[in-house]
Design an enzyme around this catalytic site. Structure first.
Site, PDB file in Angstrom:
ATOM      1  N   GLN A 154      34.817  43.985  46.345  1.00  0.00           N
ATOM      2  CA  GLN A 154      34.529  43.631  44.954  1.00  0.00           C
ATOM      3  C   GLN A 154      34.401  42.116  44.886  1.00  0.00           C
ATOM      4  OE1 GLN A 154      33.675  43.199  41.383  1.00  0.00           O
ATOM      5  NE2 GLN A 154      34.379  45.327  41.611  1.00  0.00           N
ATOM      6  N   TYR A 155      33.237  41.631  44.463  1.00  0.00           N
ATOM      7  CA  TYR A 155      33.040  40.178  44.410  1.00  0.00           C
ATOM      8  C   TYR A 155      33.915  39.531  43.343  1.00  0.00           C
ATOM      9  CZ  TYR A 155      28.910  40.255  47.487  1.00  0.00           C
ATOM     10  OH  TYR A 155      28.052  40.383  48.548  1.00  0.00           O
ATOM     11  N   ASP A 156      33.868  40.051  42.143  1.00  0.00           N
ATOM     12  CA  ASP A 156      34.669  39.467  41.062  1.00  0.00           C
ATOM     13  C   ASP A 156      34.671  40.424  39.881  1.00  0.00           C
ATOM     14  OD1 ASP A 156      35.696  37.882  38.894  1.00  0.00           O
ATOM     15  OD2 ASP A 156      35.306  36.123  40.115  1.00  0.00           O
TER      16      ASP A 156
ATOM     17  N   SER B  77      34.377  34.955  45.570  1.00  0.00           N
ATOM     18  CA  SER B  77      34.119  35.511  46.870  1.00  0.00           C
ATOM     19  C   SER B  77      32.779  36.185  46.906  1.00  0.00           C
ATOM     20  CB  SER B  77      35.204  36.486  47.236  1.00  0.00           C
ATOM     21  OG  SER B  77      35.406  37.428  46.253  1.00  0.00           O
TER      22      SER B  77
END
Length: 499
Positions: free
Chosen positions: A297-299, A32
């Site tokens: 939070q992207y990852d 994401s």
């Protein structure tokens, strides 16, 4: 390029630290999202022009204002939704709350008819010719075709997409020189070769034979642009969705202060006055006040090298993202190659195994057993016999013999030292550079190589401590004697004299 170190024992080969290109041929891990932040602090913004939920900040670029009007026309922007709007933020462009938002409250919802994904490609004029392509390649072609169509449904969304990011795939040769010695350099070059190869193939098989569908010339640079957009902005963890661009949602920036990835859902709901559709829904992971930026939070599990490759920034506030990949291999010349491969495969590994080591984290559970397996030889080779096949991995989780344990410590430490010597700068020089204000791409390069060195020192320290404890460890033969009752409490072997 990263040097490949081959260290041989009597029957085993350790390949270390060969970089691994984490890019499957289907590219299903476009994690994401979106924008490319250069700062990771969470600012509190005093935005004064967000009083009306329907109005866009007049100070924003005209293309963004037109995009917002398009969202209004499509029913995405109403008097009640979304709870955040585009705004200029330290990262560039982001979403800022125009009213107070509660934790887990819906921030925005975007109907499926506006998503760009493989389904959109299938339903388009190029759907038939793209049906056999990798999903990301078909979406990339679709993105480029729509970009050059004045009547594209997504025209106003495409107009606000950046021309490039700070992803390392867009760096010049001079900028890439700053990555000398790092695994990220080899990974970047591997990705660039992969994208170029895919372009040449799709150009020959799809683009040129179907000029009526692709009237505007598509260049390699165009293809890289589409790849960069997908890599940095696509969502991937929706039900049945491995790759999807979602207008407006991809303006949300990353913050390391957000510690959960539970923020996006695919739901079914109202998509207009009289229509229902699947909706992409984002909820705020934390409570926000009006004027504060919305973050996600992207990852959590990505390393800084992956962040640099995917998004064009590093999470410098989080040392746990510093990582180094150890590559180990069972040599085909090993006289026990077949037995070792069989054991490795029975435990979810292969002839080559990759282990991501993160700073200040424990070693991957399978690393030490795999090292011991690769190094197994000499008088320890009896453990490879079929009688031990179902139990050998349990034996490898514990020290096998002093010779085996000493070997794995020695080769790993030698490899760490060799890897550290391949960088053009010292860790002290990098630390000094980090104290000064750097160009964003140089800041990434310094952060990556500094992080890799710290991890290499971390690995070396672990195996240095292990070396110092070799005499205190209990090995297989001692454990076996104990199991048979042939070893006393003081670990002396018990002998019985015949009566």
């Amino acid at each position: 390029m990263v040097t490949l170190f081959t260290l041989s024992s009597s029957s085993s080969t350790f390949l270390f630290p060969t970089p691994r290109t984490k890019l499957s041929t289907t590219l299903t891990h476009f994690s994401s999202l979106p924008k490319t932040p250069t700062h990771l602090k969470k600012p509190v913004l005093a935005v004064t022009s967000l009083s009306s939920p329907l109005q866009c900040d007049p100070s924003l670029p005209p293309a963004v204002q037109t995009f917002w009007q398009w969202l209004r026309d499509e029913g995405v922007v109403t008097a009640k939704s979304p709870a955040a709007k585009p705004a200029l933020v330290p990262e560039g462009m982001g979403l800022v709350a125009h009213r107070n938002i509660g934790k887990n409250e819906v921030v925005l919802e975007v109907p499926k008819r506006l998503w760009i994904n493989p389904d959109a490609v299938s339903g388009s004029e190029i759907g038939n010719v793209c049906s056999g392509l990798k999903p990301w390649v078909s979406v990339a072609l679709f993105l480029l075709r729509e970009k050059y169509r004045d009547d594209s449904k997504w025209r106003l969304y495409l107009d606000i997409l950046p021309e490039s990011t700070n992803s390392t795939v867009f760096w010049s040769e001079e900028e890439l020189d700053e990555l000398q010695g790092t695994q990220l350099l080899s990974t970047t070059m591997g990705v660039k070769e992969y994208v170029q190869s895919e372009f040449l193939k799709v150009e020959e098989e799809i683009i040129l034979p179907n000029k009526q569908l692709f009237p505007s010339p598509i260049t390699l640079d165009d293809f890289f642009w589409a790849f960069g957009i997908l890599r940095s902005r696509a969502f991937s963890r929706l039900r049945g969705q491995n790759l999807v661009l979602i207008p407006l949602a991809d303006l949300i920036n990353h913050s390391s202060s957000i510690t959960t990835e539970e923020h996006a859902w695919e739901i079914k709901g109202a998509a207009g006055l009289f229509s229902w559709d699947y909706l992409f829904s984002i909820r705020s992971p934390v409570a926000l006040k009006a004027g504060e930026q919305v973050f996600i939070q992207y990852d959590i599990n990505k390393s800084n090298a992956e962040f640099a490759l995917d998004y064009g920034f590093i999470d410098s506030s989080n040392a746990n993202r510093d990582a180094f990949t150890l590559t180990l291999e069972i040599s085909e010349s090993d006289p026990f190659y077949g037995d070792k491969l069989d054991i490795a495969e029975s435990n979810g590994l292969g002839a080559t195994a990759y282990f991501d080591i993160f700073l200040d984290r424990s070693l991957p559970p399978a690393l030490i057993p795999y090292l011991r397996l690769v190094a197994l030889g000499g008088t320890d080779a009896f453990l490879l016999e079929s009688i031990f096949r179902n139990t050998i991995w349990g034996h490898l989780e514990l020290p096998v013999s002093p010779a085996n344990e000493e070997l794995i410590c020695r080769v790993v430490r030698e490899a760490c030292k060799s890897a550290l010597s391949a960088y053009p700068t010292t860790i002290e020089e990098d630390e000094k550079l980090k104290e000064s204000k750097l160009d964003p791409r140089l800041e990434i390069a310094v952060g990556i190589r500094h992080g890799e060195k710290k991890v290499l020192q971390h690995i070396d320290g672990i195996f240095k401590d292990r070396e110092s404890e070799l005499r205190q460890l209990e090995y297989y033969q001692e454990r076996r004697l104990k199991d048979l009752g042939l070893c006393g409490e003081l670990e002396d072997i018990i002998f019985w004299e015949p009566k």
